[in-house]
Motif scaffolding. Structure first.
Motif, PDB file in Angstrom:
ATOM      1  N   GLY A 191      34.473  33.785  33.275  1.00  0.00           N
ATOM      2  CA  GLY A 191      34.234  33.970  34.561  1.00  0.00           C
ATOM      3  C   GLY A 191      32.999  34.893  35.034  1.00  0.00           C
ATOM      4  O   GLY A 191      32.062  34.659  34.910  1.00  0.00           O
ATOM      5  N   VAL A 212      37.855  32.538  35.693  1.00  0.00           N
ATOM      6  CA  VAL A 212      37.819  31.352  36.476  1.00  0.00           C
ATOM      7  C   VAL A 212      37.898  30.130  35.438  1.00  0.00           C
ATOM      8  O   VAL A 212      37.528  30.180  34.126  1.00  0.00           O
ATOM      9  CB  VAL A 212      36.539  31.167  37.234  1.00  0.00           C
ATOM     10  N   THR A 216      31.037  30.601  35.043  1.00  0.00           N
ATOM     11  CA  THR A 216      30.315  30.803  36.121  1.00  0.00           C
ATOM     12  C   THR A 216      28.850  30.584  35.760  1.00  0.00           C
ATOM     13  O   THR A 216      28.522  31.191  34.768  1.00  0.00           O
ATOM     14  CB  THR A 216      30.579  32.569  36.520  1.00  0.00           C
ATOM     15  N   THR A 234      30.553  35.140  42.931  1.00  0.00           N
ATOM     16  CA  THR A 234      30.351  34.208  41.828  1.00  0.00           C
ATOM     17  C   THR A 234      30.306  32.769  42.074  1.00  0.00           C
ATOM     18  O   THR A 234      31.047  32.526  43.180  1.00  0.00           O
ATOM     19  CB  THR A 234      31.533  34.237  40.576  1.00  0.00           C
ATOM     20  N   THR A 235      29.756  31.814  41.340  1.00  0.00           N
ATOM     21  CA  THR A 235      29.854  30.504  41.476  1.00  0.00           C
ATOM     22  C   THR A 235      31.020  29.969  40.446  1.00  0.00           C
ATOM     23  O   THR A 235      30.995  30.368  39.523  1.00  0.00           O
ATOM     24  CB  THR A 235      28.573  29.681  41.027  1.00  0.00           C
ATOM     25  N   GLU A 236      31.797  28.982  41.040  1.00  0.00           N
ATOM     26  CA  GLU A 236      32.496  28.458  40.285  1.00  0.00           C
ATOM     27  C   GLU A 236      32.341  26.807  40.309  1.00  0.00           C
ATOM     28  O   GLU A 236      33.003  26.154  41.062  1.00  0.00           O
ATOM     29  CB  GLU A 236      34.022  28.634  40.595  1.00  0.00           C
ATOM     30  N   SER A 237      31.651  26.444  39.592  1.00  0.00           N
ATOM     31  CA  SER A 237      31.068  25.073  39.559  1.00  0.00           C
ATOM     32  C   SER A 237      32.232  24.071  39.516  1.00  0.00           C
ATOM     33  O   SER A 237      32.191  22.887  40.403  1.00  0.00           O
ATOM     34  CB  SER A 237      29.993  24.864  38.359  1.00  0.00           C
ATOM     35  N   SER A 238      33.360  24.158  38.705  1.00  0.00           N
ATOM     36  CA  SER A 238      33.978  23.114  38.496  1.00  0.00           C
ATOM     37  C   SER A 238      34.962  22.973  39.679  1.00  0.00           C
ATOM     38  O   SER A 238      35.780  22.000  40.032  1.00  0.00           O
ATOM     39  CB  SER A 238      35.066  23.281  37.190  1.00  0.00           C
ATOM     40  N   GLN A 239      35.129  24.348  40.665  1.00  0.00           N
ATOM     41  CA  GLN A 239      35.891  24.218  41.779  1.00  0.00           C
ATOM     42  C   GLN A 239      35.208  23.810  43.174  1.00  0.00           C
ATOM     43  O   GLN A 239      35.800  24.228  44.012  1.00  0.00           O
ATOM     44  CB  GLN A 239      36.617  25.747  41.636  1.00  0.00           C
ATOM     45  N   ARG A 243      32.985  32.348  44.816  1.00  0.00           N
ATOM     46  CA  ARG A 243      34.256  33.343  44.796  1.00  0.00           C
ATOM     47  C   ARG A 243      33.594  34.439  45.362  1.00  0.00           C
ATOM     48  O   ARG A 243      32.454  35.160  44.984  1.00  0.00           O
ATOM     49  CB  ARG A 243      34.876  33.271  43.795  1.00  0.00           C
ATOM     50  N   SER A 258      37.328  32.264  49.167  1.00  0.00           N
ATOM     51  CA  SER A 258      36.919  31.140  48.295  1.00  0.00           C
ATOM     52  C   SER A 258      36.037  30.396  49.387  1.00  0.00           C
ATOM     53  O   SER A 258      36.563  29.759  50.469  1.00  0.00           O
ATOM     54  CB  SER A 258      38.062  30.327  47.776  1.00  0.00           C
TER      55      SER A 258
END
Length: 588
Positions: A191, A212, A216, A234-239, A243, A258
């Motif tokens: 994360g 995450v 990230t 933060t980027t959460e690519s799979s989601q 964030r 989010s």
């Protein structure tokens, strides 16, 4: 001490690197303790307004092989921005020391660990020179600046688990006035990891800032709720989301929001005040769907619904800042292995597509004041897809402040003297380029290595009419060209010939006289006319008109008396010959 960049000037700060732009402050990556955006009275504008286009001149600098990112910072403490570019084959960072005028010394490469990703700057040991921090496969590489434009060998810090790092931000997150480091991590349980700075050039062991699923790719520090404490994005690519985590001022972060983009692979996130309300907004780009996402901030850590902008091609990197000087942030988006595109901010959170783009295999873009004027410049990492030749960093120096007003030309014998007003950013002008035109045909330009705003262009052909355009030149190249000057016919200096007389019309103790200027055009140009009344064959006192208008009113005449008039033209050589006399008129 760290460095703060304000309107092209640098000032010391131990808190890292805070960029303060003109107009509403636009924070790209706020790394100071008090990094809140401050509105400076900018007014929101209609989305129908088309922002002005910025202009640029460029140069290209060779770096290592496998270029991936570029960053700006002052490694030698001279107040001029330098460039660091990561190279993935083999792992190294190229340092290009800036000369302060938009030019840079040749690169010097320093080893890092394998696959260096993101580069950033921060004064970790508080000596007034920025150090280079790299996210790489092993964690974080720190290369301390020696203060003379060179870097020490790298020290590696683990990311706090079996992770690789992707994405990096620096700033004081725990209020101790030392620069800290946050990295995005990939792998199981990854994360974002936090490495607190000790103020002596070392970092504490990494701790988890947030976990995450899927890792990230990008992190950013910015004060999104206006409490003067840095928060974490933060980027959460799979989601498919960004964030938002609010900082507590002691190095801790708690989830706040989010922001779902609906996009598949988020590559980078930045914060800037896009709608001039003094609250930070969020921009993220996605290389899978070729879209950008915008979330307008409410000032309390919450954000409005997503809006998208397109026209991209595998966007990998985004930077925000005011490029055209209108006080509103614009975007530069590096489209992976394609081009960098500009989107011009309207001040309401929307963007107009720019006609300006920069070709090449672009992979990363950053903004900074690279030549010391008030306009933001661009540096773009260019990565060859073959990975067998050295890559490059393109430096695009903003020449918007070199825009020129229309010049004024005065003829001479085989030459012309051209004068103009210096542009707004006169401090970076190294000279001027003057280009003659005959009709629509461009003639050879003359480059003047002088900042004087009056110059003489020689080698012209007598009897030929010329117009002129002027462009200011800085250390990198030539700025926008002015509109064309007044026409002048080059000829040996002489007094004017006689005008062609027109008519006289009577009035109350006055008469209005008209005529046609002498032909051919004379050099120097006519500056005025002398009108002489006659009663019979006897001249009366003349009237001098310091005007090139060819209709003038002669006053002080005697009603009931019949007059005729003759006209002479004037230039700096003297007074020319008489015209014929007008028709007789009798003022009443």
């Amino acid at each position: 001490m760290g460095t703060t960049e304000t309107g092209g000037q640098m000032r010391g700060s131990r808190r890292g690197y805070v960029r303060v732009w003109r107009g509403p402050v636009q924070v790209l990556m706020a790394v100071g303790l008090a990094a809140a955006t401050v509105g400076l009275g900018a007014t929101k504008v209609s989305a129908a307004v088309n922002p002005a286009e910025p202009t640029f001149v460029g140069l290209s600098k060779t770096v290592g092989i496998g270029g991936f990112s570029v960053a700006t910072g002052d490694v030698d403490g001279d107040g001029d921005l330098d460039l660091a570019a990561t190279n993935q084959h083999p792992g190294s960072v190229s340092l290009l020391v800036g000369n302060g005028d938009g030019t840079f010394a040749d690169h010097v490469d320093y080893a890092t660990n394998d696959n260096p990703d993101t580069a950033a700057f921060g004064d970790l040991n508080e000596d007034g020179s920025f150090d280079v921090i790299i996210a790489d496969d092993a964690g974080v590489s720190v290369l301390l600046a020696n203060g003379d434009g060179t870097l020490a060998a790298h020290t590696e810090y683990a990311p706090g688990g079996p992770f690789f790092t992707r994405g990096l931000a620096t700033g004081d997150v725990n209020g101790d006035d030392h620069v800290d480091v946050v990295v995005g991590t990939g792998g199981v349980g990854s994360g974002a990891s936090l490495l607190l700075g000790n103020g002596d050039g070392t970092l504490a062991a990494a701790t988890s800032a947030y976990v995450v699923a899927g890792g990230t790719t990008s992190v950013a520090l910015a004060d999104v709720n206006g409490d003067t404490v840095l928060d974490l994005l933060t980027t959460e690519s799979s989601q498919d989301r960004v964030r938002v985590l609010l900082g507590d001022g002691a190095g801790g972060f708690s989830p706040q929001a989010s922001l779902f983009t609906g996009n598949g692979t988020l590559d980078q996130v930045v914060a800037a005040d896009l709608d001039a309300d003094s609250d930070l907004d969020v921009v993220a780009v996605d290389s899978l769907t070729d879209l950008g996402s915008v979330f307008l901030g409410n000032g309390d850590g919450s954000f409005g619904a997503v809006s998208h902008f397109g026209g991209l091609s595998r966007p990998h990197s985004v930077a925000a800042g005011d490029l055209n000087g209108d006080g509103f942030p614009d975007l530069a988006v590096a489209n992976a292995f394609a081009f960098t595109r500009l989107l011009l901010g309207r001040g309401d959170g929307t963007f107009a597509p720019s006609s300006t783009s920069f070709g090449g295999e672009n992979i990363s873009v950053v903004m900074g004041h690279l030549n010391g004027d008030a306009f933001l410049d661009l540096a773009i990492a260019i990565r060859s897809s073959t990975q067998t030749f050295p890559d490059r960093v393109a430096v695009l120096v903003n020449t918007t402040g070199l825009a020129m007003d229309r010049p004024v030309a005065v003829c001479g014998d085989g030459q012309a003297t051209v004068s103009w007003t210096a542009p707004a950013e006169a401090s970076v002008v190294a000279g001027y380029v003057v280009t003659p035109f005959v009709g629509y045909n461009i003639q050879p330009s003359t480059t003047f290595n002088s900042t004087a705003t009056t110059q003489t262009v020689t080698g012209l052909t007598n009897g030929t009419q010329y117009r002129f355009k002027v462009a200011a030149r800085n250390a990198v190249g030539v700025g926008p060209t002015s509109k064309v000057s007044n026409p002048v016919t080059v000829a040996p200096p002489t007094v004017p010939g006689p005008p062609t007389i027109g008519t006289a019309a009577p009035g109350n103790a006055e008469a209005t006289v008209s005529w046609t200027a002498p032909s051919p055009e004379v050099c120097p140009a006519i500056t005025g006319y002398v009108v002489t009344p006659y009663v019979g064959f006897f001249p009366k006192p003349s009237t001098t008109f310091n005007s090139t208008a060819n209709t003038q009113t002669v006053t002080g005449l005697t009603n009931g008396t019949t007059y005729r008039f003759r006209v002479q033209a004037i230039n700096t050589m003297g007074t020319g010959g008489y015209s014929k006399v007008t028709n007789p008129v009798t003022p009443t």
